[in-house]
Motif scaffolding. Structure first.
Motif, PDB file in Angstrom:
ATOM      1  N   GLY A 380      -0.159   2.688 -16.215  1.00 29.44           N
ATOM      2  CA  GLY A 380      -0.349   2.569 -15.016  1.00 29.44           C
ATOM      3  C   GLY A 380       0.794   1.655 -14.402  1.00 29.44           C
ATOM      4  N   GLY A 399     -10.986   5.192  -7.789  1.00 26.56           N
ATOM      5  CA  GLY A 399     -10.478   3.816  -7.170  1.00 26.56           C
ATOM      6  C   GLY A 399     -10.513   3.605  -5.750  1.00 26.56           C
ATOM      7  N   LEU A 401      -8.334   2.671  -2.403  1.00 26.65           N
ATOM      8  CA  LEU A 401      -6.935   2.128  -1.949  1.00 26.65           C
ATOM      9  C   LEU A 401      -7.187   0.945  -0.811  1.00 26.65           C
ATOM     10  N   ARG A 409       5.455   3.273  -4.488  1.00 26.24           N
ATOM     11  CA  ARG A 409       5.030   2.985  -5.734  1.00 26.24           C
ATOM     12  C   ARG A 409       6.034   2.335  -6.756  1.00 26.24           C
ATOM     13  N   SER A 411       7.052   2.613  -9.968  1.00 25.94           N
ATOM     14  CA  SER A 411       6.661   3.707 -11.238  1.00 25.94           C
ATOM     15  C   SER A 411       8.072   4.031 -11.440  1.00 25.94           C
ATOM     16  N   GLN A 451      -1.452  -3.584  -5.445  1.00 23.54           N
ATOM     17  CA  GLN A 451      -2.579  -3.423  -6.334  1.00 23.54           C
ATOM     18  C   GLN A 451      -1.934  -2.714  -7.601  1.00 23.54           C
ATOM     19  N   TRP A 453      -2.468   0.676 -10.183  1.00 22.30           N
ATOM     20  CA  TRP A 453      -2.975   2.192 -10.186  1.00 22.30           C
ATOM     21  C   TRP A 453      -3.089   2.370 -11.719  1.00 22.30           C
ATOM     22  N   ARG A 455      -4.706   5.028 -14.875  1.00 21.68           N
ATOM     23  CA  ARG A 455      -5.369   5.915 -15.835  1.00 21.68           C
ATOM     24  C   ARG A 455      -6.513   5.566 -16.716  1.00 21.68           C
ATOM     25  N   SER A 465      -8.319   8.528 -12.479  1.00 18.83           N
ATOM     26  CA  SER A 465      -7.532   7.304 -11.821  1.00 18.83           C
ATOM     27  C   SER A 465      -8.356   6.164 -11.300  1.00 18.83           C
ATOM     28  N   ASN A 466      -7.948   5.018 -11.500  1.00 15.80           N
ATOM     29  CA  ASN A 466      -8.702   3.890 -10.794  1.00 15.80           C
ATOM     30  C   ASN A 466      -7.715   3.084 -10.253  1.00 15.80           C
ATOM     31  N   THR A 467      -8.242   1.754  -9.729  1.00 17.54           N
ATOM     32  CA  THR A 467      -7.019   0.958  -9.053  1.00 17.54           C
ATOM     33  C   THR A 467      -7.837  -0.415  -9.456  1.00 17.54           C
TER      34      THR A 467
END
Length: 476
Positions: A380, A399, A401, A409, A411, A451, A453, A455, A465-467
């Motif tokens: 994540g 999730g 948002l 992101r 990421s 937040q 994010w 998997r 996916s979720n948050t």
């Protein structure tokens, strides 16, 4: 000497005579005989005397401790020798003397003992442990030659007086209180025209002006009038009939002088909760006006949501991380700075949680984010935004948002490492504020919403996916 019974509701009974005392100049109220009620110590032109409280508003005839002191301006009752009972000290303004009387704990006192005759016209005394050694010291306000001094208590008596500060005007009154909230006792003094504070610092006393426009300042009291946990300073100034106060702003500084009221010839001031409403009111007495005037405290009470006696604004000022979202309310009372709650995930019915760590002060360079209640081993990354929204569900996943556009992101494609949830369900704390993927840098006053994010298994042999929930942080 007389007293008035408090009948409640700002009503007081008639004056009740205690004893006729020639020219009383100084008064101390304390339980001298340890029987649970309050006795009196009175100083006048020549005599120091005590009066035992017999209960029911009755007092025994006074007992004279000394009758050869001229112009007794101050008396204090405190355990000056550290033996567990109260002693009495007094200042003779005309004889340049400070003396004390050892108490036996049952209300009797030994002969007069000299503390010092080295100060010019000692006027006011206060007993306080100024050096933190567990023994009471004496601070003295005196004439222009040595306006503020202290005498270190050594258990068997007192050392020679040491000067404090550089005042050149007589100190009319002196009080000890922790003015800066650092855990030791400081001093405040009033002169004819000003108020001063002397902060007790490891390197020595730090002198400063509190302020004021006074015409014959006479007396002051340190009391938490605003209810924020920091002692304020209230004072009387005689020839301009002034009663006023300085609000202590969480130990950082004092607000400008604020009026309380006016009354003829004010020379004494005291603080106490006269109406039983939980805050401190003021009582003022006049020398020539023969008046005792009470002022009800109408200052809005400081918010103290956790009831620890310290105003929330003071706690947040000292520790900004107690209020991450900057709404002025302790997160411990209002709940964490959660912008919105998370949907359930594969390991938690309440959803994943995000928590800010360290400090929101950018100069501290100590901010991080952590998370928990996450599915172990899942990848994540953090997402962030300057705005908020609510999309549930979002992106075809499980999730919610909570961030508004544009969502950034944190990421690998933006130079951030991919996070992997630990076996404990936690993620390692991480965030480099300087590297947040915004077009403009984060500066004090910016609120950023975060937040996480991630998997996770979808329960059908595949992945979704979720948050986490979202938190808001006001950077300072």
């Amino acid at each position: 000497m007389a007293w008035f019974e408090n009948l409640g509701g700002w009503s007081f009974g008639p004056e009740q005579l205690i004893e006729l005392v020639p020219s009383p100049q100084a008064l101390e109220i304390a339980d001298l005989d340890a029987d649970g009620d309050l006795d009196l110590v009175v100083g006048g032109n020549f005599v120091v005397r005590t009066l035992e409280n017999l209960g029911g508003g009755q007092f025994a005839p006074s007992v004279v401790l000394a009758s050869d002191l001229i112009l007794i301006r101050s008396v204090v009752a405190a355990d000056l020798d550290g033996d567990g009972d109260l002693d009495v000290a007094a200042s003779s303004n005309a004889q340049d003397q400070i003396v004390w009387f050892e108490g036996d704990g049952a209300g009797a006192f030994g002969p007069k003992l000299l503390v010092s005759n080295a100060l010019d016209a000692p006027r006011t005394l206060c007993a306080a442990d100024l050096d933190g050694d567990g023994l009471l010291d004496l601070a003295c306000g005196a004439g222009a030659a040595n306006p503020v001094s202290w005498l270190r208590g050594n258990g068997a008596g007192f050392d020679d007086p040491l000067p404090i500060g550089s005042l050149t005007a007589q100190a009319a009154d002196l009080v000890a209180a922790d003015l800066d909230g650092d855990g030791d006792l400081d001093l405040a003094a009033i002169t004819a025209n000003n108020l001063y504070r002397f902060l007790n610092d490891a390197a020595g006393w730090v002198e400063g002006t509190v302020g004021g426009t006074l015409n014959s300042g006479r007396h002051l009291v340190a009391a938490d009038l605003s209810g924020n946990g920091s002692p304020d300073l209230a004072f009387v100034s005689r020839f301009d009939s002034k009663v006023a106060w300085f609000a202590n702003q969480c130990g950082e500084a004092f607000a400008p002088e604020a009026p309380v009221g006016t009354t003829g010839d004010p020379t004494r001031i005291a603080a106490g909760d006269l109406d039983g409403d939980g805050d401190l009111d003021l009582v003022v007495g006049g020398l020539i006006s023969d008046q005792i005037v009470a002022f009800e405290n109408l200052v809005p009470a400081a918010v103290d949501c956790n009831g620890n006696g310290i105003g929330d604004d003071c706690e947040i000022g000292a520790a900004p991380w107690l209020d991450w979202d900057g709404n002025g309310v302790l997160d411990g009372c209002a709940g964490e700075p959660v912008l919105c709650t998370a949907n359930p995930n594969s390991v938690s019915a309440t959803g994943a949680r995000l928590m800010p760590l360290g400090s929101p002060v950018l100069a501290d360079d100590d901010f991080a984010l952590g998370g928990f209640l996450l599915p172990p081993g899942m990848p994540g990354y953090f997402i962030c935004s300057r705005s908020t929204a609510l999309v549930n569900p979002f992106g075809g996943g499980a999730g919610v948002l909570c961030l508004g556009p544009p969502v950034r992101r944190m990421s690998p494609q933006n130079g951030f490492p991919l996070q992997t949830v630990l076996a404990s369900g936690y993620i390692s704390p991480f965030v480099d504020v300087d590297a947040l993927p915004f077009l403009t840098p984060v500066v004090p006053g910016d609120t950023i919403h975060f937040q996480f994010w991630f998997r996770e298994p979808n329960g059908q042999g595949g992945m979704t996916s979720n948050t986490s929930d979202a938190v808001s942080v006001l950077f300072r």
